[in-house]
Design an enzyme around this catalytic site. Sequence first.
Site, PDB file in Angstrom:
ATOM      1  N   LYS A 205       0.848  -1.179   0.000  1.00  0.00           N
ATOM      2  CA  LYS A 205       0.000   0.000   0.000  1.00  0.00           C
ATOM      3  C   LYS A 205       0.887   1.233   0.000  1.00  0.00           C
ATOM      4  CE  LYS A 205      -2.473   3.394   1.866  1.00  0.00           C
ATOM      5  NZ  LYS A 205      -1.937   4.615   2.501  1.00  0.00           N
ATOM      6  N   ILE A 206       0.779   2.066  -1.016  1.00  0.00           N
ATOM      7  CA  ILE A 206       1.545   3.320  -1.041  1.00  0.00           C
ATOM      8  C   ILE A 206       0.588   4.486  -1.290  1.00  0.00           C
ATOM      9  CG2 ILE A 206       3.747   2.309  -1.738  1.00  0.00           C
ATOM     10  CD1 ILE A 206       3.144   3.083  -4.606  1.00  0.00           C
TER      11      ILE A 206
END
Lengths: 307, 307, 307, 307, 307
Positions: A205-206
Amino acid sequence: MPVTDRVKQIMSWYGSESPGVKANLVRLLNHGTLAGTGKLVILPVDQGFEHGALRSFEPNPAAYDPDYHVQLAIESGCNAYAAPLGFIEAVADKFAGQIPLILKVNNSDTLAKVDPCSAITSSVRDAQRLGCTAIGYTIYPGSPLRNQQYENLRAMIEQARDVGMPSIVWAYPRGAGMSKEGETAVDVAAYAAQISAQLGAHIIKIKPPTAHIEQAEAKKVIEKYNVPTKTLADRVRHCVKSAFNGKRIVIFSGGESRDTASLLEDVKQLAEGGAFGSIMGRNAFQRPHAEGLKLLQDVIQIFKASA
Amino acid sequence: MPVTDRVKQIMSWYGSESPGVKANLVRLLNHGTLAGTGKLVILPVDQGFEHGALRSFEPNPAAYDPDYHVQLAIESGCNAYAAPLGFIEAVADKFAGQIPLILKVNNSDTLAKVDPCSAITSSVRDAQRLGCTAIGYTIYPGSPLRNQQYENLRAMIEQARDVGMPSIVWAYPRGAGMSKEGETAVDVAAYAAQISAQLGAHIIKIKPPTAHIEQAEAKKVIEKYNVPTKTLADRVRHCVKSAFNGKRIVIFSGGESRDTASLLEDVKQLAEGGAFGSIMGRNAFQRPHAEGLKLLQDVIQIFKASA
Amino acid sequence: MPVTDRVKQIMSWYGSESPGVKANLVRLLNHGTLAGTGKLVILPVDQGFEHGALRSFEPNPAAYDPDYHVQLAIESGCNAYAAPLGFIEAVADKFAGQIPLILKVNNSDTLAKVDPCSAITSSVRDAQRLGCTAIGYTIYPGSPLRNQQYENLRAMIEQARDVGMPSIVWAYPRGAGMSKEGETAVDVAAYAAQISAQLGAHIIKIKPPTAHIEQAEAKKVIEKYNVPTKTLADRVRHCVKSAFNGKRIVIFSGGESRDTASLLEDVKQLAEGGAFGSIMGRNAFQRPHAEGLKLLQDVIQIFKASA
Amino acid sequence: MPVTDRVKQIMSWYGSESPGVKANLVRLLNHGTLAGTGKLVILPVDQGFEHGALRSFEPNPAAYDPDYHVQLAIESGCNAYAAPLGFIEAVADKFAGQIPLILKVNNSDTLAKVDPCSAITSSVRDAQRLGCTAIGYTIYPGSPLRNQQYENLRAMIEQARDVGMPSIVWAYPRGAGMSKEGETAVDVAAYAAQISAQLGAHIIKIKPPTAHIEQAEAKKVIEKYNVPTKTLADRVRHCVKSAFNGKRIVIFSGGESRDTASLLEDVKQLAEGGAFGSIMGRNAFQRPHAEGLKLLQDVIQIFKASA
Amino acid sequence: MPVTDRVKQIMSWYGSESPGVKANLVRLLNHGTLAGTGKLVILPVDQGFEHGALRSFEPNPAAYDPDYHVQLAIESGCNAYAAPLGFIEAVADKFAGQIPLILKVNNSDTLAKVDPCSAITSSVRDAQRLGCTAIGYTIYPGSPLRNQQYENLRAMIEQARDVGMPSIVWAYPRGAGMSKEGETAVDVAAYAAQISAQLGAHIIKIKPPTAHIEQAEAKKVIEKYNVPTKTLADRVRHCVKSAFNGKRIVIFSGGESRDTASLLEDVKQLAEGGAFGSIMGRNAFQRPHAEGLKLLQDVIQIFKASA
């Protein structure tokens, strides 16, 4: 439900994993409105810990209640609901089996002034006893406490694997040598995705990458090879590519934008750039219930259309 | 005694917990004058460790003796007595089974100048061998040693759960980036209650919040949404809400006030604000015996009336 | 394949080792084009972690894909392929048994400004479950975190030995008291080889040493005894001698040189100086496929000719 | 020998302890000239470690020999002999069963300039194999390393209890925020006794308190309540009271005084103030044998007379 | 061979030790030319690690080879050969059973600028699998990392004892508060011997003490009691006395002197002062083979003559 060809294809990239971890990855991909599409939308609620209940829940006071969030995630058709220990404990028994739960095993607050490094606040054992499907762990690449975080993550992934649980890594670059805007720079975000993949993350997750380029060496390469970074879709494409040529699931947060139109426009860019999905918290639960529900459903439809 | 509807309701919020932990929570709620009301008054005596015996016990020299405190707690009808290892060891055998004991497993003294972080001075194993009903653990949100404290608490809660013991968290915000008055600010106290709940505390102990607001972002939210913080009852209400919309037991210390009238007025405000009870130490044991006993009984009656 | 006399000779220097570790050392020496010659060429790909995917793979975008590298190593006839956890996980199942895999168990990135010390990012247990033949570990002699690194390596070698796996040490001197050019100085490189051998490394990987001499005491000795350090072959000879008089396997990286001619000239010097082989990453995978393949094959032929 | 009423009374304060620990406490109280009186005189010899053999033993060179001390303790009728690992190992077999041995499990030297914190130099397991009756552990309240010391002590006491061994705590306040004379101030010494008791010490050893008062808050309380601190006996009484109203065994060192008359005068004050005994090292073993022997016997007689 | 009266006498000082440790101490004392005399000469070769191979072995290039040293030790009639892990691994199998081996379990290099503290580079388990007779461990009294070193040594000695192996302590005072010449001052060297003995060392290795006196308090005592420190023999005598009145085996390094005559003169002084032997590395292996061999034999004869 049966496993679709797309999900089979995704799972083929995780060939070295154990059947237990694979089963739970499939469970995440096969739940909710996006089941079978290979796309994911997750509702995460760790803002109470990270910013306090007041700032997080006062805009929509129903959100003070732990039940509110898991119900919203179920109702909207999300793939999963992610939260710290207390919030999961508050709902795990009552809503058992209704939606995959992700235990956020480390957390930070804004009261202390410390180097970026979340405290480990729960365990794989907690995730098991609470019937969770996966664990979530935050790293801050760029932090002087990098080694401690990576090493704890390594141990956590190993423990989770031992009980058949996949690991989702929240990768938020920050630290002494990095500018504020560098934290979401396209080169830095893509680098964080690569590090997470190398560390063994199953899902990464970015934050949506900006057009800023932080590292001088990266700038040279981007210019020399004309790497496209103009649109958000371009930048998302580069980040996904940086995670093993797209062979790791990369999802993006909703970003800072607040009005619904620009938010959905961003989500469209994410989808166009090949994002595997979104993780959307504040933008959903801080709106009145009907509005937040609709927003999540619209986001889900954008990814469904792109699948 | 049978479990009342109110206690059943409270226990329903802890649905994911093990039967062992639940049983001991019920034991705490079902002891003393407040048994069955869902309210708690606890006598804590860790001041000998925290400030020295002289400052703590000289005002009422009978209090030098460890027996004094547990007897006072029994006599006054408190739900439980809480103290560090030495004090519990001094009475556990002699008063076995007469009142629930809470082992304060970490402690600080004022001789050393160190970052806020109590030393771990006893263990869950000690709590077991001494027949305790719960453990108590102090955290200092805002401290640069935050992670160490949260991680040790996590381990402690897990160990306590393994033997069916609930955990009570004393949450005292302090640290480098925080003003002195910020330590009891309403936004900070409420944030500390939220953190404690997310960390898995079964019972949360905070100080009565003042009208001061420490964090700029909190101030904006309070003003924007007109969150009431004028009276102590208002502020207590916000803190209780911040602990999972009131679904975690939050109790308050007696505060700094010393004359009996203003002290009892404060307790009334706590009760009005929805506090689950009080934890009252110095104000009780530093008074002459009859006076301290009466004070505790009065406090208990205030909560009984509000139940 | 049968064990050649040269491999038998090499193995005789590892007489105190267990049969399990010896078997895997033989497996490394008996794979690929150089099988049986006592020489090794290894393809290592940790640059994604160490410098980011962009800088590492954009020059030859096919290299974004984890499959690319292990295929290149197989095709070119390398002895082994070395990479961090994520890259190995991505290919271990698909290419099982086709080439010895070396798990790089610690890694660094360039986002954080920290004292030289890689994070431990995978374990001997990972190496086992992924079917690896050996582990790789980086030390930075000269770092203020030296003790931590040596002690972790000690534990890692012990664990690897317990499951019959040899350990390869990447020794890159750097740290506060050392000049930039000192990091590859002939005295420092040779010292790093000696340390690695004393620490129990089975294979030692250092950078090609330059003619620079870093330490004043070393300079005196080199001058007094006329130790030859003029050519790269001279310096390689000194480094190999420094690793137990040539009784430990020492291999060298390709160095900074980029044009093929000078690169191959350097490799010839390595071979002439008695190097046991090369480890060549960027120079291979950043070239177009055919070119990278040819380069690796040429390097292998140089060592074959010198065997 | 049978257990006297006084020893029974003392033991009643340790009611929560295990029979094993109680048995060894009785053994200490029932040995030597003071057997059964509830008083203790212990010969401790850790000065070799703490100040070097030269400074410690040259004044009476027979004391270089480890046998000397244990023989002196036996001959003079002490309750026990306490020393670090090496000294105990040197005599445990030869003098087995002749006198209770106390293993000093942590020690400091004066060569290093470090924050006050002794190194742990032996273990409960050592104490067991050497036939010791108790362990001794030094804490430095006021040190920035307070938590480390208290936590190690906690673990040590738990291990000792597991094998039925009591723990004796040497409490020497010192550290950054404390003045030199504050280290023996009456308020600080009493506070150290309270902390030791709360930490679970079975026997507490402090230095004779001076009339100095270190902490401003303590000064206020002493003045307000007219706490007597004029004579050494007054101050000793306060310290003993501070250890659970006299329900923990508190003993005192001989202090700095060197001429025999003033030394014995101090001991009389200790006895008058209710001290449970003395621990006397240098003053005994640095005198010629006959003189040291007589001094110890005189000290013992003072306590006997006061019992 | 039978145990001589002198060896029996020495062993009587280790009465509390286990038969296993005693057996291996006897093995060390009963090997080589000095067998049965109670004297020891040991060849130690850790200079490759501590100063690099170049500086250590170039003066006599045969010494680059690990076989060289153990052969020299055997040939010269030494009691034992001591070296770090790599060097022992290189010869343990080939020369199994020919001479007692001592595994140097911690080591330092001169590349890093760190506080004095060797890295732990091998384990008791390594010592066992390699057939060693004892372990060797270096402490730096005076270092700010004192506690870490003493505590690791404590654990190491315990582990070694568990498998019947004695521990040899190399005690080299150094650190922030100490002058360069203070490191070998007679008071400091004697203090280091005392500390090592108290820590449980079975054999203590210090440097030949100089006439310098480092500590003001030590100077006063030396002057007051006229402690002889003029000749090396005087100072050695004081150091041996400081190790439990001569009841611990204390051996000395060869010191800095390089020409054979003065070196042997020093050794005579060591013997005259009551040293139990010498540990001689560089002075032996940096000379041409015949010369180094003769030197070792001459040293051995000096100790034989003094036995």
